[in-house]
Scaffold this active site. Structure first.
Site, PDB file in Angstrom:
ATOM      1  N   ARG A 145      37.044  32.931  43.922  1.00  0.00           N
ATOM      2  CA  ARG A 145      36.553  31.931  42.979  1.00  0.00           C
ATOM      3  C   ARG A 145      35.619  31.013  43.756  1.00  0.00           C
ATOM      4  O   ARG A 145      35.824  30.784  44.951  1.00  0.00           O
ATOM      5  CB  ARG A 145      37.704  31.114  42.391  1.00  0.00           C
ATOM      6  CG  ARG A 145      38.782  31.932  41.687  1.00  0.00           C
ATOM      7  CD  ARG A 145      39.925  31.029  41.244  1.00  0.00           C
ATOM      8  NE  ARG A 145      40.964  31.760  40.538  1.00  0.00           N
ATOM      9  CZ  ARG A 145      42.040  32.278  41.100  1.00  0.00           C
ATOM     10  NH1 ARG A 145      42.216  32.139  42.416  1.00  0.00           N
ATOM     11  NH2 ARG A 145      42.943  32.924  40.390  1.00  0.00           N
ATOM     12  N   LYS A 169      44.493  28.758  43.344  1.00  0.00           N
ATOM     13  CA  LYS A 169      45.026  27.856  42.326  1.00  0.00           C
ATOM     14  C   LYS A 169      46.446  27.428  42.688  1.00  0.00           C
ATOM     15  O   LYS A 169      47.195  28.182  43.293  1.00  0.00           O
ATOM     16  CB  LYS A 169      45.019  28.548  40.959  1.00  0.00           C
ATOM     17  CG  LYS A 169      43.624  28.688  40.351  1.00  0.00           C
ATOM     18  CD  LYS A 169      43.705  29.212  38.936  1.00  0.00           C
ATOM     19  CE  LYS A 169      42.333  29.224  38.280  1.00  0.00           C
ATOM     20  NZ  LYS A 169      42.389  29.711  36.883  1.00  0.00           N
ATOM     21  N   HIS A 232      30.976  33.545  39.538  1.00  0.00           N
ATOM     22  CA  HIS A 232      32.163  34.253  39.073  1.00  0.00           C
ATOM     23  C   HIS A 232      31.844  35.708  38.742  1.00  0.00           C
ATOM     24  O   HIS A 232      32.734  36.558  38.737  1.00  0.00           O
ATOM     25  CB  HIS A 232      32.755  33.545  37.848  1.00  0.00           C
ATOM     26  CG  HIS A 232      34.253  33.564  37.818  1.00  0.00           C
ATOM     27  ND1 HIS A 232      35.032  32.930  38.764  1.00  0.00           N
ATOM     28  CD2 HIS A 232      35.127  34.168  36.973  1.00  0.00           C
ATOM     29  CE1 HIS A 232      36.309  33.114  38.491  1.00  0.00           C
ATOM     30  NE2 HIS A 232      36.394  33.874  37.415  1.00  0.00           N
ATOM     31  N   ARG A 235      32.691  37.756  41.640  1.00  0.00           N
ATOM     32  CA  ARG A 235      34.148  37.994  41.682  1.00  0.00           C
ATOM     33  C   ARG A 235      34.516  39.118  40.711  1.00  0.00           C
ATOM     34  O   ARG A 235      35.319  39.996  41.036  1.00  0.00           O
ATOM     35  CB  ARG A 235      34.886  36.702  41.336  1.00  0.00           C
ATOM     36  CG  ARG A 235      36.406  36.833  41.187  1.00  0.00           C
ATOM     37  CD  ARG A 235      37.007  35.439  41.042  1.00  0.00           C
ATOM     38  NE  ARG A 235      38.320  35.422  40.442  1.00  0.00           N
ATOM     39  CZ  ARG A 235      39.466  35.536  41.121  1.00  0.00           C
ATOM     40  NH1 ARG A 235      39.415  35.720  42.428  1.00  0.00           N
ATOM     41  NH2 ARG A 235      40.619  35.484  40.498  1.00  0.00           N
ATOM     42  N   HIS A 258      45.755  36.486  41.380  1.00  0.00           N
ATOM     43  CA  HIS A 258      46.228  36.177  40.034  1.00  0.00           C
ATOM     44  C   HIS A 258      47.743  35.984  40.042  1.00  0.00           C
ATOM     45  O   HIS A 258      48.468  36.787  40.633  1.00  0.00           O
ATOM     46  CB  HIS A 258      45.890  37.298  39.057  1.00  0.00           C
ATOM     47  CG  HIS A 258      44.466  37.312  38.608  1.00  0.00           C
ATOM     48  ND1 HIS A 258      43.827  38.437  38.131  1.00  0.00           N
ATOM     49  CD2 HIS A 258      43.536  36.320  38.567  1.00  0.00           C
ATOM     50  CE1 HIS A 258      42.589  38.138  37.804  1.00  0.00           C
ATOM     51  NE2 HIS A 258      42.385  36.866  38.070  1.00  0.00           N
ATOM     52  N   TYR A 267      40.207  43.744  33.708  1.00  0.00           N
ATOM     53  CA  TYR A 267      39.334  44.635  34.473  1.00  0.00           C
ATOM     54  C   TYR A 267      39.556  46.106  34.136  1.00  0.00           C
ATOM     55  O   TYR A 267      38.696  46.937  34.413  1.00  0.00           O
ATOM     56  CB  TYR A 267      39.514  44.383  35.973  1.00  0.00           C
ATOM     57  CG  TYR A 267      39.071  42.988  36.330  1.00  0.00           C
ATOM     58  CD1 TYR A 267      37.720  42.678  36.387  1.00  0.00           C
ATOM     59  CD2 TYR A 267      39.987  41.970  36.539  1.00  0.00           C
ATOM     60  CE1 TYR A 267      37.292  41.389  36.662  1.00  0.00           C
ATOM     61  CE2 TYR A 267      39.569  40.683  36.817  1.00  0.00           C
ATOM     62  CZ  TYR A 267      38.222  40.398  36.878  1.00  0.00           C
ATOM     63  OH  TYR A 267      37.807  39.122  37.135  1.00  0.00           O
TER      64      TYR A 267
END
Length: 289
Positions: A145, A169, A232, A235, A258, A267
């Site tokens: 990210r 995150k 992004h 990514r 994730h 994806y």
């Protein structure tokens, strides 16, 4: 009521380790709710009910707010009320009864590998050329990210082992492989670099998200790429190419950092789109238009 919001945001920071941007978004959402409640003469959280909350959500809809943004508002509200219930300041969470609006699945834009190479081949005389190439290489190599990229320090790079330490995150740390091409780009960048931050701007300060967005967009245009390219998208490209090669969704999840496999499953749709294009172009029984 304002104090409870402040306490809740502090809880998200200290106890839940939410990202700074998420904390700010929750605080903005809840302050907007607070403004609405004042117009309704609601003076305490215990006076709140599902009907009042529905009116607030309806107002957001009338302001043409997207379903995705409304879902975030509802998440902020539910989080606050759950916190107050757990703190013994509220008997129940009336937001639980609200229906969350559905959002259509938006597939990420696709950047093809040859387009990425074209961006890297577009050499410029700028003194930041090595930095810019390293940025593109690292984002794509590690599927980062852009917020993760700007937070990188030189100490996070292990060239010897070929790994990168990434803080994602919720301040979760992961170690991701750094490809050979990216390693070479970083080494070349570091030859004229003397800062703690891995990537800096012209003032010597840590580079910002907007600067990276502008650089990548400009570089793509100079490479003759007609679509709007943003960080992004690199990514997305990394994730798609990784999944196409590995056929391993769980590994792709770990690669991207994730928390949930559901976030990674998008994806598989991208992979299917690529398969469909090849089929339509090459299969003798495909429908030709």
């Amino acid at each position: 009521m304002k104090k409870q919001i402040i306490d809740f945001i502090l809880y998200l920071k200290v106890e839940r380790h939410y990202a700074h941007n998420t904390q700010q978004a929750y605080e903005r959402d809840l302050n907007q709710l607070l403004g609405f409640l004042k117009t309704q003469r609601i003076a305490s959280w215990s006076a709140l009910n599902t009907e009042i909350l529905s009116m607030f959500i309806m107002q957001l809809r009338h302001n043409n707010m997207s379903a995705r943004s409304i879902r975030r508002y509802m998440s902020s509200i539910k989080g606050l009320l759950t916190y107050l219930v757990n703190q013994g300041q509220l008997e129940n969470n009336c937001a639980i009864q609200l229906r969350t609006p559905k959002i259509g699945q938006t597939l990420p834009g696709i950047l093809h590998y040859d387009q990425l190479l074209q961006m890297l081949k577009t050499r410029k005389t700028s003194r930041f050329e090595n930095r810019d190439v390293a940025i593109i290489e690292v984002i794509y190599s590690c599927g980062l990210r852009v917020s993760e990229l700007v937070g990188l320090n030189v100490a996070d790079v292990d060239i010897t082992q070929g790994f990168l330490r990434v803080v994602g995150k919720a301040s979760k740390t992961r170690h991701t492989p750094l490809g050979e091409s990216a390693q070479k780009a970083v080494v070349k960048h570091l030859q004229t670099h003397n800062s703690t931050a891995l990537f800096v701007n012209k003032n010597g300060d840590r580079i910002g998200v907007r600067s990276i967005q502008n650089m990548i967009k400009k570089r793509a245009l100079e490479a003759g790429i007609k679509i709007n390219v943003y960080p992004h998208m690199l990514r997305h490209a990394a994730a798609t190419h990784f999944l196409q090669s590995s056929h391993d969704l769980r590994s792709t999840q770990e690669f991207l950092g994730h928390a949930s496999i559901k976030s990674t499953q998008v994806y598989t749709h991208l992979d299917f789109l690529e398969l469909s294009k090849v089929y339509d172009k090459c299969h003798p029984r495909a429908k030709k238009t």
